[in-house]
Design an enzyme around this catalytic site. Structure first.
Site, PDB file in Angstrom:
ATOM      1  N   ASN A 143      -2.861  -1.847   9.181  1.00  0.00           N
ATOM      2  CA  ASN A 143      -3.957  -1.113   8.472  1.00  0.00           C
ATOM      3  C   ASN A 143      -5.412  -1.605   8.932  1.00  0.00           C
ATOM      4  OD1 ASN A 143      -3.667  -3.797   7.497  1.00  0.00           O
ATOM      5  ND2 ASN A 143      -4.243  -3.337   5.465  1.00  0.00           N
ATOM      6  N   PHE A 145       7.359   3.409   0.130  1.00  0.00           N
ATOM      7  CA  PHE A 145       5.987   3.173  -0.091  1.00  0.00           C
ATOM      8  C   PHE A 145       4.902   3.472   0.742  1.00  0.00           C
ATOM      9  CE2 PHE A 145       2.332  -0.016   0.790  1.00  0.00           C
ATOM     10  CZ  PHE A 145       2.024  -0.161  -0.806  1.00  0.00           C
ATOM     11  N   ASP A 197      -4.975  -8.612  10.599  1.00  0.00           N
ATOM     12  CA  ASP A 197      -3.455  -8.889  11.120  1.00  0.00           C
ATOM     13  C   ASP A 197      -2.652  -7.756  11.113  1.00  0.00           C
ATOM     14  OD1 ASP A 197      -3.359  -8.951   8.393  1.00  0.00           O
ATOM     15  OD2 ASP A 197      -1.759 -10.194   8.300  1.00  0.00           O
ATOM     16  N   THR A 202     -10.568  -5.220   1.937  1.00  0.00           N
ATOM     17  CA  THR A 202      -9.152  -5.270   1.656  1.00  0.00           C
ATOM     18  C   THR A 202      -8.702  -4.329   0.844  1.00  0.00           C
ATOM     19  OG1 THR A 202      -7.660  -6.579   0.482  1.00  0.00           O
ATOM     20  CG2 THR A 202      -9.910  -6.829  -0.411  1.00  0.00           C
ATOM     21  N   ASP A 239     -10.101  -8.944   7.182  1.00  0.00           N
ATOM     22  CA  ASP A 239      -9.132  -8.381   6.256  1.00  0.00           C
ATOM     23  C   ASP A 239      -8.719  -9.698   5.129  1.00  0.00           C
ATOM     24  OD1 ASP A 239      -6.890  -6.744   5.303  1.00  0.00           O
ATOM     25  OD2 ASP A 239      -5.751  -7.996   6.754  1.00  0.00           O
ATOM     26  N   GLU A 265       7.830  -8.221  -1.158  1.00  0.00           N
ATOM     27  CA  GLU A 265       8.998  -7.625  -1.928  1.00  0.00           C
ATOM     28  C   GLU A 265      10.077  -8.852  -1.588  1.00  0.00           C
ATOM     29  OE1 GLU A 265      10.530  -4.283   0.059  1.00  0.00           O
ATOM     30  OE2 GLU A 265       9.446  -2.821  -1.602  1.00  0.00           O
TER      31      GLU A 265
END
Lengths: 1111, 369
Positions: free
Chosen positions: A806, A541, A803, A675, A412, A499
């Site tokens: 996803n 989101f 990590d 990614t 990732d 964020e």
């Protein structure tokens, strides 16, 4: 009321028909709904007892035995044991019964102990007190007695006893804060909301007065999903409200920053989401294990053919009755009668005699090696991160050696290659670039009024459009400081570090987000005035939409929709704004490796807002397909946007990430980056991490290209490029592919007959690329890629590192899944096989630990088979000299103890601490990893070499003893030795040869090795002296009495032992030396140069090898 | 759990991840838990088998083994051994009629006499063996057909022998002592040796029957039930093995060599490893230092022919052998030593060549780089 009733009808219809089990109804406080409403079937729910233990006191023995004998190996040994019990076999049942008993007992004790610990933990959990509201009073109950429908009081810092729906809290706004650290490791405080209609009832009396039922889905393991509805009855009216995961408090989470809450239990005991998530993952098997099973099969065939050959020869030999039953050796009557089954029992008896060729102890040794070996990974100081204070975690020890076999690494990007430590770099409003530091100095001014307004709006948008929480700082004595005491005492928490970076960036630009209070978001603007916005809706989101929105109402009464998201998901929805300028800036930033987000807004008229509310509440109330309907609603709402600007956030590369990737490359691994990020950003990271070098020729397989040409043409183009240079110069290629194109490649296309070929061509291209970057990937696509490579024709070993949540799918899919202890929670770590604190630790994990464990376990496997060939083959040969009568060559004690004590410890120790090369060299020179690639130490030729070596040793030992014994005496007093001395002589040579063979293979002699190797030989001698030194009263035979000592009193016996050991070891030593001189592997060269203790030589050699490898 | 318990310890000790030896020492002092063992950095000897290191070993093995082999071979060749087959297969052989007319039921013994000549005198002690061929003493059914408790003098095993003895366990309702197939088939030929002097007189050569069995067997493993006295009474409730002429308490007159501790019996009870075997029968002790034990010349072997072997195509032999420190005549060990020693020496030479040609070249190639 009407709507609620209609839903009810729908639900009951559904319930009445097919899938009534899909939902459950809970009466809050066990109060029946008012008459007149449809009667629900009262369902039975389990109590709140958590049972993580597998066994009870009563069923432990039968259940554990059943579990253990389900394993093929154990079952095989059980069968052998039973055969020995039933029929007349050459060896006593003890020889196989004792080791089996030992193995089973050790495993049972281990499992029993673990289960006892679980019982203890369960009891502690089940007995812990819970406050339940009954008849308006608080009653203390044991947690296990909690029932579905009970109303529970939970105080601050207590954890929830089961899954609860939040009714009311001590806060007026009906919110509470919860940390799910023990569930998924995310320590941030998440906000949960009480049901609107009940949030006012916040004393036990009032709560007891609530009259409502909850309908919700049956328990399912997804932690983040919950669909339900509450019906609140007030007098004759009832109100239906949707319930979502924001209302559901999960067992295991802890209440924070809220003094108490009331909630109703809906899932209890084993039905809680936490308990459902306990289910163990599917077992992964390593390549070594597969080879081991293949070898076992070969040995089983050898065993069976040996038995068949001997049975057949026995009957040929016995054809002469004088041989079958000479006058000195008659059968008993019963033996004579069993004609029919005699051949079969003979076969079984031979099987039993030779069954040691498949050793019971190998499984135990392998398991112990893996279990104990994994501690070295956990203990490793070099894989500890001081910042996080974390060490490597081993979740499955079954795959230690697989770490040495990795061919493909899928990693990732965010949080794995990079720090996931976001820093706000700049923002761009209408083409004007703002950098925080500069702004603070007040140098940037925009003269036009419109520009000024746009700028302000952009900053407000970023201050409002997020889900960040403000964490109030607590002092040591526990007194809370409010946010009003100063900006410095608060900090921001969010599940998304982007964020936080943005909100903090805004703070530096002059707009400070203060808090969310009573639905009002408070912002401190540049003039130090507090602006309040009413937060109406949050469109959260998700990774499919890749954007989020908020709808707020300003003090002026204006309604705004602010939306922020990835450029690709914002630009198509934008109707005005300086799109081109912003797009250019975004692309420029992306090339520099920055993460960009676009911000847009939309004015909403009250009518439009009404419509939006309608859409959302409709979608939210749906029990089925709620997610899909919400997504549709979001899609309708987030349109006609006006582009405001873009932001850029930097995510720095992790320390030594580039070095690690370079090492993995040198080690022959192909590194793929998967990614969700956009291509430019990802490509920049790849360059920075040296995945792509300047010399790398980049091949693109992206939507941009496939728009120009057909996918077909692009693919063929690329494959031609790759194959043209295949034989020529050493250009290395890097491939970039995006999610959309990938799914096009993977999609089975009916129209095109070549579609099957796309995958093949794609794989062909990939195989010739040193690095592949897949961007814009959905989590499931990551797993798909891993699966595609796994299934390709070489069946390479894959490793996935990630990590975040996803990455879980790919971690589970790959042969080895590694979790990075990053900032995105603990989900990846929990689902991984191994977890390391940082990406750089992968280097040591693979190059050192993986390499060592592969070497160790391959030697372990080969050696085990070898030593048992040596052990059993003489026994086979002896049958030719004893009339195929299944006479064992060795005494029972030797048969029993050979594998479990005389030769067990040295190999176990070897397989734990052998280091054929110094670990620093392994780390410095990754090319050594290539020496063991493709399971090279467990290939058939090597296996056959070991087997032949075993057979040779057996022949030397047996015939050596045979010729010594042949019709002569070898004592100085003329006395003769018998068959047991013969066997003991062979056995003594055997134990010494086999142990010395291991000693010759050992390259790392610590004091423990000396102790164990010489110790086992001494133990053998001492045991033999003792075993033959006493008339053992419990034995019904004394055949070994003084046999060993008599043997040692004979000079020729000593001489022949020395001779036979030498002759047995000679070919192996010779082979090793000659191979090392004539065809040395890289490893062997390094070993020799390391031996000269000149580090300069070592590095020089390694550099040379590295160059060779690259070319 | 593991991780958290270690974390606490990590916090106090700041250390560098790259553990050099100095670093390891620092780590060790601050965190007693972090041993070199856990970091896999125990001091170790790291030998590597290369042509260079193995070479000397090969030469040394060769140089040691070849002399040993020659010594063994010479010793073996100096041992005198004489073997004669008296089975009586051949029509012309002396025991032909005994072998032919063998019957289990006959009560009288068949006698036959075999003449032979020793070409060379046997110096030192001479050991007299009987040898059997094609006799499977190592057959599983046979090997286990005994009761060691009974032979050890256990009273209960005397009256109730082990089941392993079947079908030689009970006879006519009485337990067999000693039970089992091994005991039942006790070798019962009697051999007598005479020196035939020039004048034709037979000179009986004294045969010693003491010391033919292992000392431990005779004194520990085999015991008569209730001591060596009154054997007749002790064995009263037992039956003799079916193929025996006499009961076990009539094996010898000497009470120290009777019953279960009869040495011939003990020797027989140690089952041979291979189907062709020999067992020690008697010892001929050297009498004077000047006279050879068995001078060269003609000898007569008197055989009481009781033991049938023709039915299973077996052979019976009488062997006379002298013994050295390495036992009887066995050229194998010497030859094997010489062979392995020479191979080692030869391989040493081969390795020397390889070492010079390849190893030095490869290391030499590195240095100019």
């Amino acid at each position: 009321v009407f709507r609620a009733g209609m839903y009810r009808v729908l639900l009951v219809q559904c319930a009445g028909e097919e899938n009534w089990v899909d939902s459950r109804t809970i009466y809050i406080g066990h109060k029946e709904p008012p008459p007149g409403t449809e009667a629900f079937i009262q369902q039975r729910f389990p109590d709140n007892r958590i049972v993580s233990s597998k066994y009870t006191f009563w069923n432990f023995i039968p259940k554990n035995l059943f579990e253990q004998f389900r394993r093929v190996a154990n079952f095989y040994f059980l069968i052998i044991f039973l055969v020995q019990l039933i029929i007349d076999t050459p060896t006593s049942p003890i020889t196989s019964g004792l080791p089996l008993f030992f193995v089973i007992t050790v495993t049972a004790i281990k499992q029993g102990y673990e289960d006892w610990l679980r019982h203890k933990a369960d009891n502690a959990v089940n007995r812990c007190p819970v406050h339940v509201v009954q008849h308006g009073k608080i009653v203390r109950k044991q947690s296990r007695k909690l029932r579905v429908g009970d109303v529970v009081l939970v105080k601050e810092d207590e954890s929830f006893p089961c899954d609860l729906v939040l009714l009311s809290t001590s806060r007026d706004d009906g919110t509470c804060y919860v940390t799910t650290a023990s569930l998924d490791g995310e320590s941030s405080h998440k906000t949960y909301y009480a049901v609107q209609d009940t949030k006012a009832y916040n004393t036990e009396k009032e709560v007891d007065a609530i009259h409502a039922t909850i309908e919700c889905e049956q328990p399912q393991p997804d932690l983040y999903k919950f669909v339900g509805r509450i019906n609140v009855y007030m007098g004759n009216e009832s109100v239906a409200r949707p319930l979502g995961s924001e209302n559901l408090l999960l067992r295991g989470a802890t209440l924070k920053n809220t003094s108490y809450i009331y909630a109703v239990a809906i899932y209890s005991g084993m039905e809680t989401k936490m308990a459902l998530n306990y289910q163990s993952k599917s077992q992964k098997r390593s390549a070594v294990e597969k080879s081991m099973n293949a070898y076992l099969l070969v040995y089983l065939c050898i065993l069976i053919s040996k038995a068949i050959i001997n049975t057949a020869l026995k009957y040929v030999w016995q054809a002469d009755p004088n041989r079958d039953e000479p006058w000195y050796n008659h059968r008993t009557e019963t033996e004579r009668q069993r004609h029919l089954i005699r051949a079969f029992t003979d076969f079984l008896a031979f099987m039993v005699l030779f069954n040691y060729i498949i050793p019971v102890s190998m499984y135990v040794t392998v398991e112990m090696q893996k279990f104990l070996g994994s501690y070295f990974i956990m203990w490793d100081d070099e894989m500890m991160d001081e910042e996080l204070g974390e060490r490597a975690v081993v979740n499955t020890s079954d795959l230690n050696e697989e770490l040495g076999q990795v061919e493909y690494v899928f990693t990732d990007k965010t949080g794995t290659l990079t720090e996931n430590n976001m820093e706000f770099i700049e923002c761009c409003v209408d083409g004007h670039v703002y950098v925080p530091q500069v702004i603070c100095n007040g140098q940037v001014t925009d003269t036009t009024k419109e520009g000024w307004e746009r700028e302000e709006l952009f900053f407000r948008a970023l201050c409002l459009c997020h889900t960040v929480q403000v964490k109030e700082e607590e002092t040591v004595d526990g007194i809370k400081h409010g946010i009003h005491q100063g900006k410095s005492t608060s900090f921001y928490i969010s599940s998304s570090p982007d964020e936080v970076a943005l909100v903090e960036g805004m703070k530096r630009l002059g707009f400070t987000y203060l808090r969310l209070k009573d639905g009002q978001m408070e912002i401190l603007n540049r003039e130090d005035e507090i602006e309040k916005f009413e937060l109406l809706e949050v469109l959260t989101f998700d990774s499919v939409r890749r954007r989020m929105s908020v709808i707020v109402k300003a003090n002026t009464g204006e309604l705004y929709l602010f939306c922020k998201g990835a450029d690709s998901s914002i630009f198509p929805r934008v109707v005005s704004g300086k799109v081109d300028q912003i797009r250019a800036r975004v692309e420029q930033n992306a090339v520099e490796g920055l993460r960009t987000l676009c911000v847009a807004y939309r004015h909403l008229s009250p009518e439009q807002y009404e419509e939006v509310c309608h859409l959302l509440s409709d979608a939210k109330l749906a029990l089925q397909d709620r997610d899909r309907r919400l997504a549709e609603a979001y899609d309708l709402i987030e349109k006609d946007l006006i582009l405001l600007g873009a932001t850029a956030v930097e995510d720095r590369l992790q320390e030594k990430a580039a070095d690690t990737i370079e090492s993995l490359h040198k080690a022959g691994m192909k590194v793929w980056v998967l990614t969700g990020d956009k291509m430019e950003t990802a490509a920049a990271t790849c360059y920075a991490s040296k995945l792509f070098r300047r010399s790398t020729q980049i091949l693109e397989l992206t939507t941009k290209r496939t728009e120009e040409q057909s996918l077909h043409d692009v693919l063929f183009d690329l494959s031609r490029t790759v194959l043209r240079h295949f034989s020529g110069d050493c250009t290395d290629y890097g491939l970039i592919i995006d999610g959309a194109t990938l799914s096009a490649v993977m999609r089975p296309n009916q129209d095109d007959l070549n579609s099957g070929n796309y995958k093949e061509i794609f794989l062909e291209i990939c195989r010739n690329c040193s690095a592949v970057l897949c961007c814009r990937m959905a989590p499931l696509q990551k797993a798909q890629i891993v699966k595609l490579i796994k299934a390709s024709k070489e069946h390479p070993i894959t490793l996935a590192v990630g990590d975040g949540a996803n990455d879980v799918s790919m971690i589970l899919e790959a042969h080895v899944g590694i979790g990075i202890m990053g900032k995105e929670g603990r989900q990846a770590v929990r689902n991984s096989d191994y977890a390391v604190p940082k990406f750089k630790h992968l280097k040591k994990m693979l190059l050192v630990h993986g390499h060592y464990y592969y070497i160790r376990i391959s030697e372990l496997v080969q050696y085990f088979f070898y030593k048992n060939v040596c052990f059993i083959f003489p026994q086979f040969l002896y049958q030719f000299f004893c009339g195929f009568s299944q006479q064992p060559l060795y005494d029972t004690a030797y048969l029993t103890l050979y594998n479990i004590s005389f030769t067990s410890l040295p190999i176990l120790l070897y397989s734990l601490i052998e280091q054929h090369i110094n670990m620093d060299i392994l780390k410095k020179d990754p090319t050594l990893y290539r020496d063991i690639s493709k399971n090279s130490l467990l290939r058939w030729p090597i296996f056959i070499y070991w087997t032949i070596l075993g057979v040779y040793d057996a022949i030397v030992m047996f015939f050596g003893a045979y010729f010594l014994f042949d019709n002569t005496t070898f004592t100085s007093n003329g006395q003769m030795f018998g068959n047991w001395t013969f066997g003991t002589l062979v056995f003594t040579v055997l134990v010494f040869t086999v142990t010395f063979k291991l000693a010759l293979d050992t390259h790392y002699w610590t004091w423990i090795n000396h102790f164990v190797i010489w110790g086992s030989l001494i133990f053998f001698v001492v045991f033999s002296l003792l075993w033959g030194g006493i008339i053992w009263p419990f034995l019904n035979y004394q055949r070994m009495y003084y046999v060993f000592m008599q043997m040692l009193s004979s000079g020729p016996a000593w001489l022949s032992i020395i001779l036979l050991i030498t002759a047995s070891l000679l070919p192996d030593v010779l082979k090793k030396v000659i191979w090392r001189s004539l065809w040395p592997t890289t490893t062997e060269r390094i070993q020799v140069s390391g031996e000269t203790k000149t580090p300069a030589t070592a590095t020089r050699v390694s550099r040379r090898d590295a160059n060779c490898a690259d070319v | 759990m593991m991780a958290s318990s270690y974390n606490a310890k990590e916090e106090d000790g700041h250390h560098s991840g790259s553990a050099s030896h100095g670093g390891a020492a620092v780590v060790k002092s601050k965190k007693p838990d972090n041993t070199a063992f856990k970091q896999q950095r125990l001091p170790a000897w790291q030998p590597i088998l290369t042509a260079g290191t193995v070479l000397p070993a090969f030469f040394v093995i060769g140089l040691i083994f070849i002399p040993i082999g020659i010594g063994l071979y010479v010793t073996s060749n100096n041992i005198k051994e004489f073997e004669i087959d008296y089975t009586g297969v051949d029509m012309n052989s002396a025991c032909y009629s005994c072998a032919k007319n063998f019957s289990w039921n006959s009560t009288t013994s068949c006698l036959c006499t075999v003449d032979f000549t020793l070409e060379q005198p046997f110096e030192s002690n001479v050991f007299m063996y009987y040898g059997l061929s094609n006799f499977y003493q190592n057959h599983r059914r046979y090997v286990k057909s005994r009761d060691d408790s009974q032979l050890n003098g256990d009273m209960s095993a005397l009256t109730n022998p082990s089941k392993e003895c079947e079908p030689y366990r009970m006879s006519e309702g009485l337990p067999i002592a000693p039970c089992g197939a091994i005991a039942n088939s006790l070798f019962n030929d009697t051999l007598k040796l005479y020196y035939l002097e020039a004048n034709g007189t037979r000179n009986e050569i004294p045969l010693v029957k003491k010391g033919i069995a292992w000392w431990t067997d005779k004194h520990v493993k085999f015991r008569n039930p209730g001591g060596n006295a009154n054997l007749t009474a002790v064995f009263q409730a037992t039956s003799k093995p079916v193929n025996w002429r006499n009961p076990v308490y009539e094996l010898d007159q000497d009470p120290e060599n009777n019953g279960f501790i009869n040495e011939d019996f003990i020797v027989w009870m140690r089952t041979a490893a291979l189907p062709t075997f020999r067992k020690l029968y008697r010892i001929i002790q050297k009498k004077s230092s000047t006279m050879p034990t068995l001078p060269s010349g003609k000898y007569v072997l008197d055989i009481t022919y009781n033991y049938p072997v023709l039915s299973f195509d077996g052979r019976k032999r009488m062997i006379l052998s002298t013994i050295s420190w390495m036992g009887g005549k066995n050229p194998f060990l010497g030859i094997a030593y010489i062979t392995v020693g020479s191979i080692c020496f030869f391989l040493g030479v081969v390795l020397l060549i390889i070492h010079h040609k390849y190893d030095t070249r490869s290391t030499g190639a590195d240095i100019p780089n």
